[in-house]
Write a protein that holds these residues in place. Structure first.
Motif, PDB file in Angstrom:
ATOM      1  N   GLN A  23       0.845  -1.193   0.000  1.00 52.44           N
ATOM      2  CA  GLN A  23       0.000   0.000   0.000  1.00 52.44           C
ATOM      3  C   GLN A  23       0.879   1.241   0.000  1.00 52.44           C
ATOM      4  OE1 GLN A  23      -2.485   0.806   3.464  1.00 52.44           O
ATOM      5  NE2 GLN A  23      -4.132   1.482   2.103  1.00 52.44           N
ATOM      6  N   ARG A  24       0.625   2.118  -0.979  1.00 49.49           N
ATOM      7  CA  ARG A  24       1.388   3.359  -1.073  1.00 49.49           C
ATOM      8  C   ARG A  24       1.124   4.217   0.163  1.00 49.49           C
ATOM      9  NH1 ARG A  24       3.614   4.271  -5.993  1.00 49.49           N
ATOM     10  NH2 ARG A  24       3.546   6.513  -5.798  1.00 49.49           N
ATOM     11  N   SER A  25       2.172   4.868   0.647  1.00 49.35           N
ATOM     12  CA  SER A  25       2.018   5.678   1.866  1.00 49.35           C
ATOM     13  C   SER A  25       1.264   6.967   1.548  1.00 49.35           C
ATOM     14  CB  SER A  25       3.383   5.982   2.467  1.00 49.35           C
ATOM     15  OG  SER A  25       4.045   6.947   1.685  1.00 49.35           O
ATOM     16  N   GLU A  57      15.993  -2.221  -2.003  1.00 48.43           N
ATOM     17  CA  GLU A  57      15.847  -0.889  -1.409  1.00 48.43           C
ATOM     18  C   GLU A  57      14.541  -0.752  -0.626  1.00 48.43           C
ATOM     19  OE1 GLU A  57      16.161   1.930  -4.628  1.00 48.43           O
ATOM     20  OE2 GLU A  57      18.275   1.468  -4.985  1.00 48.43           O
ATOM     21  N   GLU A  58      13.420  -1.232  -1.198  1.00 53.53           N
ATOM     22  CA  GLU A  58      12.102  -1.011  -0.608  1.00 53.53           C
ATOM     23  C   GLU A  58      11.735  -2.026   0.471  1.00 53.53           C
ATOM     24  OE1 GLU A  58       8.862  -0.755  -3.393  1.00 53.53           O
ATOM     25  OE2 GLU A  58       9.818   0.841  -4.528  1.00 53.53           O
ATOM     26  N   HIS A 100       6.445   1.868   2.022  1.00 50.92           N
ATOM     27  CA  HIS A 100       4.993   1.713   1.919  1.00 50.92           C
ATOM     28  C   HIS A 100       4.309   1.832   3.280  1.00 50.92           C
ATOM     29  CE1 HIS A 100       6.329  -0.123  -1.886  1.00 50.92           C
ATOM     30  NE2 HIS A 100       5.184   0.320  -2.339  1.00 50.92           N
ATOM     31  N   ALA A 101       3.010   2.145   3.258  1.00 46.59           N
ATOM     32  CA  ALA A 101       2.218   2.231   4.489  1.00 46.59           C
ATOM     33  C   ALA A 101       2.107   0.848   5.132  1.00 46.59           C
ATOM     34  CB  ALA A 101       0.828   2.792   4.187  1.00 46.59           C
ATOM     35  N   GLN A 102       1.888  -0.173   4.297  1.00 45.47           N
ATOM     36  CA  GLN A 102       1.814  -1.539   4.806  1.00 45.47           C
ATOM     37  C   GLN A 102       1.998  -2.545   3.676  1.00 45.47           C
ATOM     38  OE1 GLN A 102      -2.015  -3.024   6.210  1.00 45.47           O
ATOM     39  NE2 GLN A 102      -3.115  -1.458   5.053  1.00 45.47           N
TER      40      GLN A 102
END
Length: 129
Positions: A23-25, A57-58, A100-102
């Motif tokens: 989920q995109r922040s 990285e992510e 990311h948010a989650q």
């Protein structure tokens, strides 16, 4: 003329046949929408190399990149996005949401219930056929 961005996304499946959804922040463009993790392809990189780098990285994970799932071009309000999605398997590490948010794991049949970024929808449709 709108800028075109070439990005890659990883369809990461675990041993329980669940797919990692990110989920995109709230601070990102397309805030709170769901996507396959990944990012921009840098100059001189293949899509596979970019995907390995972006996932490190992510998510702090090492992946093996498999077959292409989808190649989609979507025109958003301010940018044109070409998204190539590839199947992937985590070979080292466990995903950590650094940007990311989650992160959640979902069965294929559950994917359409999430609110996806438009460029990711064709890959979701491909996976749930």
């Amino acid at each position: 003329m709108k800028k075109t961005v070439h990005v890659v996304g990883a369809v990461i499946e675990n041993d329980a046949q669940q797919i990692l959804c990110a989920q995109r922040s709230p601070s990102m463009s397309l805030a709170n929408l769901w996507e396959f993790p990944g990012g921009k392809i840098e100059a001189g990189e293949t899509p596979q190399q970019a995907l390995k780098r972006e996932i490190m990285e992510e998510l702090d994970c090492v992946i093996d990149v498999g077959d292409k799932v989808e190649d989609t071009t979507y025109e958003y309000e301010n940018v044109i996005v070409r998204l190539e999605t590839y199947k992937a398997k985590i070979t080292e590490g466990a995903p950590i949401a650094k940007e990311h948010a989650q992160l959640i794991w979902k069965k294929r049949i559950e994917l359409p219930a999430l609110e996806w970024a438009a460029a990711d929808i064709p890959a979701v449709e491909q996976l749930t056929k």
